[in-house]
Design a protein around this motif. Structure first.
Motif, PDB file in Angstrom:
ATOM      1  N   ALA A   1       0.819  -1.220   0.000  1.00  0.00           N
ATOM      2  CA  ALA A   1       0.000   0.000   0.000  1.00  0.00           C
ATOM      3  C   ALA A   1       0.846   1.261   0.000  1.00  0.00           C
ATOM      4  CB  ALA A   1      -0.923   0.013   1.219  1.00  0.00           C
ATOM      5  N   ILE A   2       2.162   1.114   0.258  1.00  0.00           N
ATOM      6  CA  ILE A   2       3.052   2.269   0.320  1.00  0.00           C
ATOM      7  C   ILE A   2       3.619   2.533  -1.068  1.00  0.00           C
ATOM      8  CG2 ILE A   2       5.138   3.212   1.359  1.00  0.00           C
ATOM      9  CD1 ILE A   2       4.626   1.401   3.766  1.00  0.00           C
ATOM     10  N   MET A   3       3.477   3.743  -1.539  1.00  0.00           N
ATOM     11  CA  MET A   3       3.966   4.129  -2.860  1.00  0.00           C
ATOM     12  C   MET A   3       4.929   5.294  -2.732  1.00  0.00           C
ATOM     13  SD  MET A   3       0.465   3.873  -5.095  1.00  0.00           S
ATOM     14  CE  MET A   3      -0.455   4.844  -3.893  1.00  0.00           C
ATOM     15  N   ARG A   4       5.986   5.256  -3.528  1.00  0.00           N
ATOM     16  CA  ARG A   4       6.982   6.324  -3.520  1.00  0.00           C
ATOM     17  C   ARG A   4       7.061   6.932  -4.906  1.00  0.00           C
ATOM     18  NH1 ARG A   4      11.633   7.555  -0.380  1.00  0.00           N
ATOM     19  NH2 ARG A   4      13.117   8.837  -1.535  1.00  0.00           N
ATOM     20  N   ASN A   5       6.971   8.242  -4.973  1.00  0.00           N
ATOM     21  CA  ASN A   5       7.119   8.989  -6.216  1.00  0.00           C
ATOM     22  C   ASN A   5       8.145  10.087  -5.979  1.00  0.00           C
ATOM     23  OD1 ASN A   5       4.828   7.991  -8.101  1.00  0.00           O
ATOM     24  ND2 ASN A   5       3.853   8.264  -6.110  1.00  0.00           N
ATOM     25  N   GLY A   6       9.397   9.801  -6.390  1.00  0.00           N
ATOM     26  CA  GLY A   6      10.464  10.750  -6.078  1.00  0.00           C
ATOM     27  C   GLY A   6      10.711  10.770  -4.587  1.00  0.00           C
ATOM     28  N   SER A   7      10.618  11.954  -4.018  1.00  0.00           N
ATOM     29  CA  SER A   7      10.784  12.082  -2.570  1.00  0.00           C
ATOM     30  C   SER A   7       9.450  12.044  -1.835  1.00  0.00           C
ATOM     31  CB  SER A   7      11.509  13.393  -2.241  1.00  0.00           C
ATOM     32  OG  SER A   7      10.745  14.505  -2.681  1.00  0.00           O
ATOM     33  N   MET A   8       8.355  11.834  -2.579  1.00  0.00           N
ATOM     34  CA  MET A   8       7.027  11.815  -1.985  1.00  0.00           C
ATOM     35  C   MET A   8       6.614  10.381  -1.668  1.00  0.00           C
ATOM     36  SD  MET A   8       5.210  14.599  -4.521  1.00  0.00           S
ATOM     37  CE  MET A   8       5.844  13.760  -5.962  1.00  0.00           C
ATOM     38  N   ILE A   9       6.125  10.168  -0.473  1.00  0.00           N
ATOM     39  CA  ILE A   9       5.704   8.842  -0.029  1.00  0.00           C
ATOM     40  C   ILE A   9       4.244   8.918   0.396  1.00  0.00           C
ATOM     41  CG2 ILE A   9       6.074   6.988   1.635  1.00  0.00           C
ATOM     42  CD1 ILE A   9       8.962   7.852   1.829  1.00  0.00           C
ATOM     43  N   SER A  10       3.438   8.003  -0.095  1.00  0.00           N
ATOM     44  CA  SER A  10       2.028   7.954   0.287  1.00  0.00           C
ATOM     45  C   SER A  10       1.665   6.510   0.641  1.00  0.00           C
ATOM     46  CB  SER A  10       1.138   8.457  -0.866  1.00  0.00           C
ATOM     47  OG  SER A  10       1.310   7.642  -2.013  1.00  0.00           O
ATOM     48  N   GLY A  11       0.597   6.364   1.390  1.00  0.00           N
ATOM     49  CA  GLY A  11       0.123   5.042   1.750  1.00  0.00           C
ATOM     50  C   GLY A  11       0.550   4.554   3.117  1.00  0.00           C
ATOM     51  N   LEU A  12       1.330   5.357   3.848  1.00  0.00           N
ATOM     52  CA  LEU A  12       1.794   4.925   5.166  1.00  0.00           C
ATOM     53  C   LEU A  12       0.629   4.740   6.138  1.00  0.00           C
ATOM     54  CD1 LEU A  12       5.009   7.111   5.591  1.00  0.00           C
ATOM     55  CD2 LEU A  12       4.912   4.647   5.307  1.00  0.00           C
ATOM     56  N   THR A  13      -0.330   5.660   6.095  1.00  0.00           N
ATOM     57  CA  THR A  13      -1.474   5.560   7.000  1.00  0.00           C
ATOM     58  C   THR A  13      -2.324   4.339   6.669  1.00  0.00           C
ATOM     59  OG1 THR A  13      -1.518   7.969   7.220  1.00  0.00           O
ATOM     60  CG2 THR A  13      -3.487   6.776   7.913  1.00  0.00           C
ATOM     61  N   THR A  14      -2.508   4.067   5.381  1.00  0.00           N
ATOM     62  CA  THR A  14      -3.269   2.878   4.983  1.00  0.00           C
ATOM     63  C   THR A  14      -2.555   1.607   5.428  1.00  0.00           C
ATOM     64  OG1 THR A  14      -4.179   4.043   3.065  1.00  0.00           O
ATOM     65  CG2 THR A  14      -4.251   1.644   3.021  1.00  0.00           C
ATOM     66  N   ALA A  15      -1.231   1.580   5.279  1.00  0.00           N
ATOM     67  CA  ALA A  15      -0.467   0.418   5.732  1.00  0.00           C
ATOM     68  C   ALA A  15      -0.615   0.223   7.240  1.00  0.00           C
ATOM     69  CB  ALA A  15       1.013   0.589   5.361  1.00  0.00           C
ATOM     70  N   ALA A  16      -0.581   1.324   7.977  1.00  0.00           N
ATOM     71  CA  ALA A  16      -0.747   1.234   9.429  1.00  0.00           C
ATOM     72  C   ALA A  16      -2.145   0.749   9.791  1.00  0.00           C
ATOM     73  CB  ALA A  16      -0.481   2.596  10.072  1.00  0.00           C
ATOM     74  N   SER A  17      -3.162   1.207   9.036  1.00  0.00           N
ATOM     75  CA  SER A  17      -4.537   0.779   9.333  1.00  0.00           C
ATOM     76  C   SER A  17      -4.706  -0.714   9.061  1.00  0.00           C
ATOM     77  CB  SER A  17      -5.538   1.600   8.514  1.00  0.00           C
ATOM     78  OG  SER A  17      -5.488   1.268   7.139  1.00  0.00           O
ATOM     79  N   ILE A  18      -4.046  -1.241   8.033  1.00  0.00           N
ATOM     80  CA  ILE A  18      -4.097  -2.683   7.760  1.00  0.00           C
ATOM     81  C   ILE A  18      -3.476  -3.457   8.916  1.00  0.00           C
ATOM     82  CG2 ILE A  18      -3.192  -4.504   6.255  1.00  0.00           C
ATOM     83  CD1 ILE A  18      -3.445  -2.544   3.929  1.00  0.00           C
ATOM     84  N   TRP A  19      -2.356  -2.967   9.417  1.00  0.00           N
ATOM     85  CA  TRP A  19      -1.680  -3.635  10.538  1.00  0.00           C
ATOM     86  C   TRP A  19      -2.573  -3.630  11.781  1.00  0.00           C
ATOM     87  CZ3 TRP A  19       0.548  -1.857  15.240  1.00  0.00           C
ATOM     88  CH2 TRP A  19       1.406  -2.771  15.846  1.00  0.00           C
ATOM     89  N   VAL A  20      -3.221  -2.481  12.056  1.00  0.00           N
ATOM     90  CA  VAL A  20      -4.103  -2.381  13.219  1.00  0.00           C
ATOM     91  C   VAL A  20      -5.321  -3.290  13.056  1.00  0.00           C
ATOM     92  CG1 VAL A  20      -5.591  -0.829  14.530  1.00  0.00           C
ATOM     93  CG2 VAL A  20      -3.344  -0.054  13.823  1.00  0.00           C
ATOM     94  N   VAL A  21      -5.876  -3.348  11.849  1.00  0.00           N
ATOM     95  CA  VAL A  21      -7.026  -4.214  11.601  1.00  0.00           C
ATOM     96  C   VAL A  21      -6.671  -5.679  11.870  1.00  0.00           C
ATOM     97  CG1 VAL A  21      -8.406  -5.184   9.715  1.00  0.00           C
ATOM     98  CG2 VAL A  21      -8.330  -2.732  10.040  1.00  0.00           C
ATOM     99  N   ALA A  22      -5.449  -6.078  11.504  1.00  0.00           N
ATOM    100  CA  ALA A  22      -5.010  -7.441  11.798  1.00  0.00           C
ATOM    101  C   ALA A  22      -4.970  -7.677  13.310  1.00  0.00           C
ATOM    102  CB  ALA A  22      -3.630  -7.691  11.189  1.00  0.00           C
ATOM    103  N   ALA A  23      -4.492  -6.682  14.050  1.00  0.00           N
ATOM    104  CA  ALA A  23      -4.459  -6.801  15.515  1.00  0.00           C
ATOM    105  C   ALA A  23      -5.871  -6.888  16.096  1.00  0.00           C
ATOM    106  CB  ALA A  23      -3.713  -5.616  16.111  1.00  0.00           C
ATOM    107  N   ILE A  24      -6.793  -6.105  15.533  1.00  0.00           N
ATOM    108  CA  ILE A  24      -8.190  -6.149  15.992  1.00  0.00           C
ATOM    109  C   ILE A  24      -8.787  -7.527  15.720  1.00  0.00           C
ATOM    110  CG2 ILE A  24     -10.511  -5.233  15.560  1.00  0.00           C
ATOM    111  CD1 ILE A  24      -9.186  -2.507  15.042  1.00  0.00           C
ATOM    112  N   GLY A  25      -8.484  -8.090  14.561  1.00  0.00           N
ATOM    113  CA  GLY A  25      -8.968  -9.432  14.241  1.00  0.00           C
ATOM    114  C   GLY A  25      -8.450 -10.482  15.214  1.00  0.00           C
TER     115      GLY A  25
END
Length: 260
Positions: free
Chosen positions: A91-115
């Protein structure tokens, strides 16, 4: 005395339904924000981790009384925490020096913990974590944007044809909408167009800031519409202009014919 190593089919069903509810509740926010990992992805992750937790606790109950067998209910759960990283990394994407998807990756990790919590029957913690995550993703996102909009710098990379006035047209757009250029880096290049003509191009990377963030989307649309712009990437609107390449090529051909 109730056997702690067994669980009824009714309880299994309830836990899986609760898992789908909690995962979907968090995934809905990601879906509404147009992120890659959205509603269905979060539900699947939460249900999957719940199943593994249930399997880890109750799936090997027939071996509990064996002398040479050690039962460890946390063993499979530990592998979920380790293995969920591959999905978050996707879910993490890098475009040059710009990084997106960190929050989505964290939410996936938390959802696994909730499960895992739901699978273990730790319902209060699962519900509390779900509510807190939704508040963090939805409410605090708005608070953060409101607090940081005056200080946050945004980066934009624009690839355009290198001819007189092309760069000036871009910078004048920023000035017109009160967007300040904090830093600008240029790199010369060349590109073969579809009509076989090799054109000099440049890649310009801007660091921008403004007190009026609502103007960013307007400026981005105007830049995309510029006939000299070949491509653009930004942290708030990452896109390529492949769909406009044909139109740009036709425009270049018309300009070339007009200059002859």
């Amino acid at each position: 005395m109730e056997n702690i190593w067994t669980i009824s089919e009714y309880e299994l069903t309830i836990r899986l339904l609760i898992s789908a509810l909690c995962g979907g509740f968090i995934g809905l926010e990601r879906e509404l924000s147009n992120h890659a990992a959205g509603f269905r992805t979060h539900i699947l992750v939460c249900i999957g981790s719940t199943c593994i937790m249930l399997l880890s606790i109750y799936g090997f109950s027939q071996f509990v009384d064996e002398i040479n067998v050690r039962v460890d209910p946390a063993r499979l759960a530990a592998q979920v925490i380790t293995g969920i990283g591959f999905l978050g990394a996707g879910a993490i994407m890098r475009n040059g020096s710009m990084i997106s998807g960190l929050t989505t990756a964290a939410s996936i990790w938390v959802v696994a913990a909730i499960g895992l919590c739901i699978g273990a029957g730790f319902m209060y913690l699962a519900f509390l974590a779900t509510v807190l995550v939704v508040i963090i993703l939805f409410v605090l996102n708005k608070v953060e944007n409101a607090m940081m909009r005056h200080w946050r710098k945004r980066e934009v990379m624009i690839h355009l044809i290198d001819r007189p006035g092309a760069l000036a047209n871009i910078t004048s757009l920023f000035a017109r909408y009160d967007i300040q250029i904090s830093n600008m880096v240029m790199k010369s290049d060349s590109r073969m167009m579809e009509d076989g003509v090799k054109m000099p191009t440049m890649e310009v990377r801007f660091q921008l800031k403004t007190k009026k963030p609502k103007f960013f989307s307007i400026v981005m649309e105007l830049i995309v519409a510029n006939k000299d712009v070949i491509g653009m990437e930004s942290e708030f609107d990452v896109r390529t202009l492949e769909r406009n390449k044909q139109a740009n090529t036709e425009q270049l051909s018309k300009n070339k014919e007009a200059n002859l």
